[in-house]
Every structure is written in structure tokens, then in C-alpha cells.
Enzyme design. Structure first.
Site, short mmCIF file in Angstrom:
data_model
loop_
_atom_site.label_atom_id
_atom_site.label_comp_id
_atom_site.label_asym_id
_atom_site.label_seq_id
_atom_site.Cartn_x
_atom_site.Cartn_y
_atom_site.Cartn_z
CB SER A 1 -0.90 -0.01 1.24
OG SER A 1 -1.64 1.18 1.33
N GLY B 1 -5.67 5.89 -1.56
CA GLY B 1 -7.11 5.67 -1.73
C GLY B 1 -7.87 5.95 -0.45
CD GLU C 1 -5.61 4.51 4.12
OE1 GLU C 1 -4.71 3.97 3.44
OE2 GLU C 1 -5.41 5.04 5.22
#
Length: 488
Positions: free
Chosen positions: A69, A289, A291
Site C-alpha cells: 500500500s 485511496g 480509507e
């Protein structure tokens, strides 16, 4: 100019999609031109690809959603010649998640670099301890991972460093900094009267900092356990309790690693950027992105603010422009309602909003995380704002109703994270390092008369997002939506 915006929730595949776009642009721009121009374009593409393993190793980590990530955002300005050949690229980074430098939630990991250095071929030269000995990489009880995990992965990052032109001493300083952070996080403190002292068995870790960072450990130890206050021109030394000493240690680790990461981005820019490129450019945005974890903190609010802002742009660009097109064609759209998340953005960013009240609380000497929560609840709670909620049964959380989900945020350590302060004396110790690269990673102390003007982390990030939107709004945007696959 054009911009390609790659969006999607955490773990949906944005970074991989961005790499595919980059490879496509490099290939398509190389279809015409002389052999020499084509060769130059291929070389630029090779350099850009070489930066990926390096930035991912230092800026990505395993989360519960994703083995690799991105814990930072990046906007890449890809530059072309007037003839359309790829000439270079310049990368701007956004908000590296600093808490992940020192700890990780269960089933998550700190940054990849910390694991691969304990398994790579430099571990003997750097005198690395067995990985089970380091507290920070064991915090999430998750030592293994599907990516950036092995000695082979370490070698790939080393090769990447060579390809971007890093010299041997720069490479060693980089990994010395990383191992030093691992050792720093093993230093613990005991109560000692009204102050604290180092645990004797941890002195070897303090000695590591002298060896790896080439700094004065006597001065460093003093700064861990005391602080000097200047009152009416007189210096007063105040003892720090163990919990405060840990805060000083963590602030040093976070600021040093963040400085190292910024320097690595600069190294990539030096290799890849071509300021003389005289043609157009294409922006490529690969940002964290949306969350929503079990525990969401200040970093998640910043990440979700960026996503909320981009969603607002998407709404405006796609829905509003489609509606205008329909009206121009005589189609009645009065009954059509489009999603509008502007009130949610105002809740977070405008005067009297969450970030403004957090900044206000940070300036108060007696401000606390809970008094900040009380203020935002007074301003927006009790149904005053449909995008805000606070459960009466919870004393340390609030809820924001984002476009993608209702996210519960825990306010623990928000003031400290937003202030992001590190003692000036520690900055001076690090800048006096005998390692010329380590000495660069911390900025000089800000003069007292300018300290009031220093932006908070939230304020700085808000400005960065506004500047990013100014750039995007000046271009023709193209959206790539990454749809997260269902779990198998």
C-alpha cells in the site's frame, strides 16, 4: 496540458495502474523520431521505472487491505518535447504517513525498507541485530509479506539505487539511517525521581545511533530526558518523564525518516527531470485511496480529505458537464439530482471546521485531544451538520459521513501529529552529524520570530491539495477508476 487521475479505494490497484499508464506513454511517445531521439526516450522510461522499487520500498507498507500500500501520494509531471518524445518527469510527494515509521497496527507492517534491510546483504556491514530483536518491525506481529520481504527484494532496491545514480556512500548512509531508526525505537526509559533515565540494557542501541548516524550520543541522551525552556532570556532545564522521553525519541525517528524519503524523491527527480523540455506535459496522479479501518486517526482524515476533494472534482466534471450538455440539447434534467459532497468538504476545511478547530487547539498551551473533540462536537454535533456525528457512548471518537462511507475517527494524539514538533537542539545535533547525508535529512531550526508562521501538518496538507487542484483544474482531466476486486 492533460492530467490522468487514477482513483479508487485503498488496495484497488492504483499504483499498478499508474505504472501501466507510464509504460504506455513511454512506448507511444517513442513511435516517431530519429533513432537517437527514440534511444533517449527509452532511457528516460528506464530511469522512471528504476525509481519505482526505491520509492515503494521506502514509502509503501503492508496494510490489512494491501501487501504493497502506498502510504504517500504522488503527482508526476511527465514532460515531452515539441515533437512528442518523452523527455523526463518531475514527482511531487504528498504526506508520508509518519506514524508507520515507528509502529503498525496488528496484521500490518511498518515501511518495507525496515524488513528488507534486516535480511539483505548489507546486514553484517551495518551490524544489524536479528529481526526478532527490533520492537518496531514486530509491533504488528506480521514479519512476513507477499512483497518487499526477502534478500532478493533488498537486492532489487540496491540495483534501483545504482540505476538512479546513487553513489556507494549515499547508499550506505541511506541504509544506516534506516537501521538507526530501528535501534532508536528500542531505546526505552524508566522513571528517575521527577524525570527519567535510559534502561541500562538499552545503552547498546544508543551506541548504535552514534555508529550509524555519526552523532554525539551524550548530547542526544541529554535531549531525550530533558528539555531547555527559555523564560525571559534565562535558560531553565526541565526533566522529562518517561512518556515524554518516548515522544522525543519518536519525533526524531519520524522526522529523520521523512527527511530521508524526501531526499530520495529529490534524487529520483535529479535523474528523471528535464527542466529544458519545451513541449507539453501530462500529469499523472497516484494518491492514497479512501480509507476506513478499524482504527482511523489524523492520517486517515487527511487521506480522506484528498479523496473527498477529488470526488468533488469528479462530480463537477462528469455530472455537471453532462447536465449542461443535456440542457444544451434540450433534454429536461430538472428531476435529476447529482451527488454533492461540498458540505462535507466545508466541514473539514473551512473556518470553524475540523482542521481549523484542530489548528486553534494546537496554539493553546492547555489544548488537549479531548478538548478539541468537545469543540468540534459543540460546533457540528446534535444534528447541526448532517455530515458529522458523535456517539454519546464514545468519549474519544467522532464520525464524518464521507461520500464513500461513514468513518469513525479516534482523536488520540491528533494535536501532537498536527504540530509535528521536534526540539531545535535535536535538529542541531543531527545537523552536526559527521555523515554529510544524515546531516541533510533534518532542516535547520526555524528562528523564533518565524515560528508562529509555521504551518501545521493539516494546514500544509490542505495547501498542497489546493495547489494540486489548481493544477488539475488548469488541465483537461481523464479519470481511471480502479474497482477493487471482491475477496476470493
Amino acid at each position: 496540458a492533460q492530467t490522468i487521475l487514477v482513483s479508487g479505494e485503498s488496495g484497488a490497484g492504483k499504483t499498478e495502474a499508474s505504472k501501466i499508464v507510464m509504460k504506455y506513454l513511454a512506448a507511444i511517445s517513442n513511435q516517431r523520431g530519429t533513432d537517437e531521439e527514440k534511444a533517449a526516450g527509452i532511457q528516460v522510461g528506464t530511469r522512471l521505472n528504476a525509481c519505482s522499487p526505491l520509492l515503494e520500498a521506502f514509502g509503501n507498507a503492508k496494510t490489512v487491505r494491501n501487501d504493497n500500500s502506498s502510504r504517500f501520494g504522488k503527482f508526476m509531471k511527465i514532460k515531452f518535447s515539441k515533437a512528442g518524445q518523452l523527455r523526463g518527469a518531475f514527482t511531487i510527494k504528498y504526506l508520508l504517513e509518519k506514524s508507520r515509521i515507528v509502529t503498525a497496527a496488528e496484521n500490518e507492517r511498518v515501511y518495507h525498507a525496515f524488513y528488507i534491510v534486516t535480511r539483505g546483504k548489507l546486514k553484517d556491514a551495518l551490524q544489524v541485530y536479528p529481526e526478532k530483536d527490533y520492537k518496531s518491525i514486530n509491533a504488528g506481529k506480521c514479519l512476513q509479506n507477499g512483497e518487499f520481504n526477502t534478500s532478493e527484494d533488498f537486492q532489487e532496491v540496491l540495483d534501483s539505487m545504482g540505476k538512479i545514480g546513487m553513489k556507494q556512500d549515499e547508499i550506505m548512509s541511506t541504509w544506516s539511517t534506516v537501521v538507526g531508526v530501528l535501534s532508536a525505537q528500542n531505546i526505552s526509559f524508566l522513571e528517575d525521581g521527577e524525570g527519567s533515565k535510559l534502561v541500562e540494557s538499552d545503552r547498546k542501541y544508543l551506541a548504535d545511533l552514534g555508529r550509524l548516524w555519526k552523532v554525539d550520543t551524550v548530547k542526544l541522551e541529554k535531549e531525550f530526558i530533558t528539555t531547555t525552556l527559555v523564560i525571559a532570556g534565562d535558560k531553565n532545564v526541565k526533566l522529562l518523564r518517561p512518556v515524554m522521553a518516548v515522544d522525543v525519541r519518536d519525533a526524531l525517528s519520524k522526522t529523520l525518516y521523512n527527511g530521508l524519503f524526501g531526499w530520495l524523491v529529490e534524487m529520483c527527480n535529479e535523474l528523471c527531470d528535464d527542466p529544458s523540455a519545451d513541449g507539453s506535459w501530462i500529469g499523472l496522479l497516484d494518491i492514497f485511496g479512501f480509507e476506513d479501518f478499524t482504527f482511523n486517526s489524523f492520517e486517515q482524515l487527511c487521506i480522506n480529505l484528498a479523496n473527498e476533494t477529488l470526488q468533488n472534482h469528479y462530480n463537477m466534471y462528469i455530472f455537471d458537464k453532462d447536465m449542461a450538455e443535456c440542457r444544451a440539447e434540450g433534454i429536461d434534467v430538472t428531476e435529476v439530482t447529482c451527488p454533492d459532497n461540498k458540505p462535507c468538504l466545508r466541514l473539514i476545511t473551512e473556518k470553524g471546521g475540523i482542521m481549523a478547530l484542530l489548528d486553534e487547539e494546537c496554539t493553546l498551551g492547555k489544548g488537549t485531544d479531548l478538548s478539541f473533540l468537545e469543540k468540534i462536537d459543540q460546533a457540528h454535533g446534535n444534528n447541526k451538520n448532517p455530515f458529522f456525528d458523535k456517539k454519546k457512548t464514545s468519549r474519544d471518537t467522532f464520525i464524518v459521513n464521507h461520500y464513500a462511507a461513514n468513518v469513525t475517527y479516534n482523536v488520540a494524539n491528533w494535536l501532537e501529529k498536527n504540530r509535528d514538533t521536534i526540539k531545535d537542539d535535536i535538529r542541531l545535533i543531527m545537523r552536526a552529524s559527521q555523515d554529510p547525508y544524515v546531516a541533510l535529512f533534518l532542516e535547520e531550526p526555524i528562528p523564533i520570530e518565524q515560528q508562529r508562521k509555521k504551518l501545521t501538518v493539516g494546514g500544509f496538507f490542505k495547501d498542497q491539495v489546493n495547489q494540486l487542484m489548481d493544477v488539475i483544474n488548469s488541465t483537461n482531466p481523464h479519470w481511471i477508476r480502479c474497482i477493487k476486486p471482491h475477496p476470493a
